[in-house]
Scaffold this motif. Structure first.
Motif, PDB file in Angstrom:
ATOM      1  N   ARG B  49      36.915 148.085 -61.352  1.00 31.90           N
ATOM      2  CA  ARG B  49      36.712 147.387 -60.085  1.00 31.90           C
ATOM      3  C   ARG B  49      35.709 148.123 -59.205  1.00 31.90           C
ATOM      4  NH1 ARG B  49      41.378 144.015 -57.799  1.00 31.90           N
ATOM      5  NH2 ARG B  49      42.468 143.338 -59.649  1.00 31.90           N
ATOM      6  N   TRP B  53      32.167 146.884 -57.843  1.00 41.77           N
ATOM      7  CA  TRP B  53      31.869 146.878 -56.408  1.00 41.77           C
ATOM      8  C   TRP B  53      30.484 147.431 -56.114  1.00 41.77           C
ATOM      9  CZ3 TRP B  53      33.308 143.830 -53.075  1.00 41.77           C
ATOM     10  CH2 TRP B  53      34.627 143.391 -52.977  1.00 41.77           C
ATOM     11  N   GLN B 196      36.721 141.272 -47.855  1.00 38.75           N
ATOM     12  CA  GLN B 196      36.850 141.986 -49.120  1.00 38.75           C
ATOM     13  C   GLN B 196      37.694 143.243 -48.953  1.00 38.75           C
ATOM     14  OE1 GLN B 196      36.158 140.693 -51.853  1.00 38.75           O
ATOM     15  NE2 GLN B 196      34.678 139.094 -51.424  1.00 38.75           N
ATOM     16  N   TYR B 203      45.680 145.184 -52.127  1.00 39.55           N
ATOM     17  CA  TYR B 203      45.907 145.650 -53.501  1.00 39.55           C
ATOM     18  C   TYR B 203      46.434 147.086 -53.479  1.00 39.55           C
ATOM     19  CZ  TYR B 203      44.271 147.425 -58.097  1.00 39.55           C
ATOM     20  OH  TYR B 203      44.140 148.027 -59.322  1.00 39.55           O
ATOM     21  N   ASP B 281      42.988 134.651 -64.846  1.00 42.04           N
ATOM     22  CA  ASP B 281      41.732 134.708 -64.095  1.00 42.04           C
ATOM     23  C   ASP B 281      40.914 133.453 -64.355  1.00 42.04           C
ATOM     24  OD1 ASP B 281      42.131 137.300 -63.059  1.00 42.04           O
ATOM     25  OD2 ASP B 281      41.523 138.164 -64.976  1.00 42.04           O
ATOM     26  N   HIS B 289      37.700 142.486 -62.389  1.00 38.71           N
ATOM     27  CA  HIS B 289      38.057 141.530 -61.339  1.00 38.71           C
ATOM     28  C   HIS B 289      38.416 140.156 -61.893  1.00 38.71           C
ATOM     29  CE1 HIS B 289      36.546 143.834 -57.765  1.00 38.71           C
ATOM     30  NE2 HIS B 289      35.801 144.400 -58.692  1.00 38.71           N
ATOM     31  N   ASP B 294      37.577 134.437 -58.797  1.00 43.76           N
ATOM     32  CA  ASP B 294      38.679 135.350 -58.488  1.00 43.76           C
ATOM     33  C   ASP B 294      38.296 136.312 -57.361  1.00 43.76           C
ATOM     34  OD1 ASP B 294      40.596 134.645 -60.637  1.00 43.76           O
ATOM     35  OD2 ASP B 294      38.904 135.219 -61.885  1.00 43.76           O
ATOM     36  N   ARG B 295      37.004 136.646 -57.320  1.00 40.14           N
ATOM     37  CA  ARG B 295      36.533 137.593 -56.318  1.00 40.14           C
ATOM     38  C   ARG B 295      36.302 136.916 -54.961  1.00 40.14           C
ATOM     39  NH1 ARG B 295      38.465 141.029 -56.144  1.00 40.14           N
ATOM     40  NH2 ARG B 295      38.692 140.479 -54.005  1.00 40.14           N
TER      41      ARG B 295
END
Lengths: 200, 316
Positions: B49, B53, B196, B203, B281, B289, B294-295
């Motif tokens: 992840r 990013w 975000q 999370y 997903d 991700h 999903d993001r």
């Protein structure tokens, strides 16, 4: 150059997610056999192989479709070196198996579609006997089942504009014709090998 | 559309890069200390992840640096990819093919073109009114009545979520806020950052303290600790960034809270869809991700609300 561009374009349109479930991509003579749902099938399976393997793989495709215009003729002959088969008039002298064996030579692999024509995409049709005859002529050859999912929604039968949906290409564990295995038993086993790759 | 890159922009970008750097170092340290199968698995997912990013921040930063055009193109492409993931999972019939072609290649680009030409009046009704009428017409012409309403509704829903809602994020660049001319890039940055970071913090809090699940039938990952901790801390971060926005600190706090709550609602709603379709997903494009959708699920729900609140209260 044309090849790299075409591969990139095909991957973009088909959004193919490739999975190797049962064998690894290798440079060796094999026969890849897949369910047939769209005119894009041959090109997409071919494009989803790693570049080094792809060099030695030739899709078997319908002659009347791939010679219908100059662009298709060019692509089939110069880019993915298709083995073109005449489906309209099969005679003893015009036997597609001969063309396929000739197209394979000693080193090339083939991508074939044993259903013959395109199915609706939901059910896999029964297999024509060609795949059995090929296996018999090439004893011991690895036949790799390939399941194509969702590509029929990208370019359904009778449509000419693709819609960019995501498809999935799964390569399964190879099968080999057993000595003494009957035609019906082999065809059934081959078909079951593709069905097994269907995502649940 | 002109966007200036001022000192505040540099601070925002620098802050995000510093944050990523710290995360990468922590991730690296964890990878060397994690013991046991499940811990290692979690840490690997965390590092995937973080790597993704870096990549996403790079793309977003480049898009912003090119001014409005880059951002509109970036969000347009994002919509396109999200729509593709959504439609792939939605069982349409072959007779929907032509309508889908219009949806992908005409309606989606048109929505972003309207943003580019700043035609607000049509931008705001193109999909809820005209696409809403067009899709069933095209489907009726295709002559297939089976599950007609259901199919049409699914396509319409996909357009609303993936295209209409997402396009409200770059639409922030079009707002004419007195005293804030040319600085809207920071507003978009603020919005995306708060949404975000709220996802990330939910999370993190959930992994650290989460026990009681909010709606276990829908999402096993959304816990009360994650919800409260994540939203509170993300709201604090949003408040602390008030200097980059046209808001006062209190207004920035209110806006951040709304953004975080809507983001949470978006994630939850999209989880329900994924559950219904039996997948985890929407895709696998972004390592760790899942898919694009999903993001951005939280952006989809938060963008229209943030856009309208800002437009209503801060533009003449």
């Amino acid at each position: 150059m044309t090849k790299a561009l075409l591969v990139a374009l095909v991957k973009l349109i088909s959004g193919a997610n490739v999975r190797w479930a049962g064998c690894n991509p290798e440079i060796r003579q094999r026969i890849y056999f897949a369910n047939h749902t769209s005119h894009l099938d041959a090109v997409v399976v071919w494009a989803s192989l790693p570049a080094a393997v792809r060099e030695w793989v030739r899709p078997v495709a319908a002659k009347e479709y791939w010679t219908a215009n100059g662009l298709r003729r060019f692509l089939a002959a110069n880019v993915f070196h298709a083995v073109l088969i005449d489906r309209t008039k099969v005679t003893v002298r015009n036997n597609p198996i001969e063309f396929m064996l000739e197209g394979m030579g000693q080193r090339h692999s083939l991508i074939i579609f044993p259903e013959g024509g395109r199915s609706s995409g939901e059910e896999i049709g029964s297999f024509k006997s060609g795949i059995y005859h090929l296996a018999k002529e090439k004893p011991g050859i690895e036949m790799v089942p390939v399941h194509i999912n969702n590509l029929n929604r990208v370019l359904p039968k009778g449509e000419f504009l693709p819609v960019p949906m995501l498809s999935c290409i799964s390569f399964g564990a190879p099968i080999i014709l057993e000595p003494g295995e009957s035609k019906t038993a082999f065809l059934e086993r081959a078909r079951a090998a593709i069905c097994k790759l269907r995502p649940s | 559309m002109r966007l200036v890159i001022d000192k505040q922009t540099v601070w925002l970008v620098g802050g995000v890069l510093a944050l990523l750097l710290v995360s990468s170092i922590i991730g690296y340290a964890l990878a060397h200390t994690a013991k046991g199968e499940s811990a290692r698995h979690t840490v690997k997912n965390l590092n995937d992840r973080i790597r993704a990013w870096w990549f996403m921040v790079l793309i977003f930063g480049l898009a912003l640096a090119t001014g409005g055009a880059g951002s509109i193109v970036l969000f347009g492409l994002t919509s396109f990819l999200a729509l593709r993931e959504f439609i792939t999972l939605t069982p349409t019939r072959l007779s929907d093919h032509r309508a889908l072609f219009w949806v992908f290649f005409v309606i989606t680009p048109l929505q972003y073109w309207l943003l580019w030409t700043d035609w607000y009046g049509l931008f705001i009704i193109l999909i809820p009114v005209y696409a809403f009428l067009f899709v069933p017409i095209r489907n009726a012409l295709a002559g297939d009545c089976e599950r007609f309403l259901e199919r049409t509704a699914k396509i319409q829903w996909a357009l609303m979520i993936c295209v209409y809602c997402v396009s409200h994020a770059p639409a922030l660049l079009r707002l004419k806020i007195p005293g804030y001319e040319g600085q809207n890039g920071k507003l978009l940055f603020f919005f995306v950052l708060v949404v975000q970071i709220s996802d990330v913090l939910q999370y993190v809090w959930g992994k650290l303290l989460g026990r009681r699940k909010i709606v276990p039938q829908v999402s096993p990952n959304k816990t009360w600790a994650g919800f409260v901790g994540g939203i509170a801390s993300a709201t604090l971060i949003g408040t602390a960034l008030w200097w980059a926005t046209p808001f006062t600190p209190w207004q920035a706090a209110g806006m951040s809270l709304v953004i975080c709550l809507m983001g949470f609602a978006g994630g939850l709603t999209m989880s329900a869809i994924k559950r219904d379709r039996g997948v985890k997903d929407f895709g696998n494009m972004i390592e760790g991700h899942g898919g694009v959708l999903d993001r951005i699920d939280s952006i989809c729900f938060a963008a229209p609300l943030f856009f309208h609140l800002t437009r209503y209260y801060f533009t003449p």
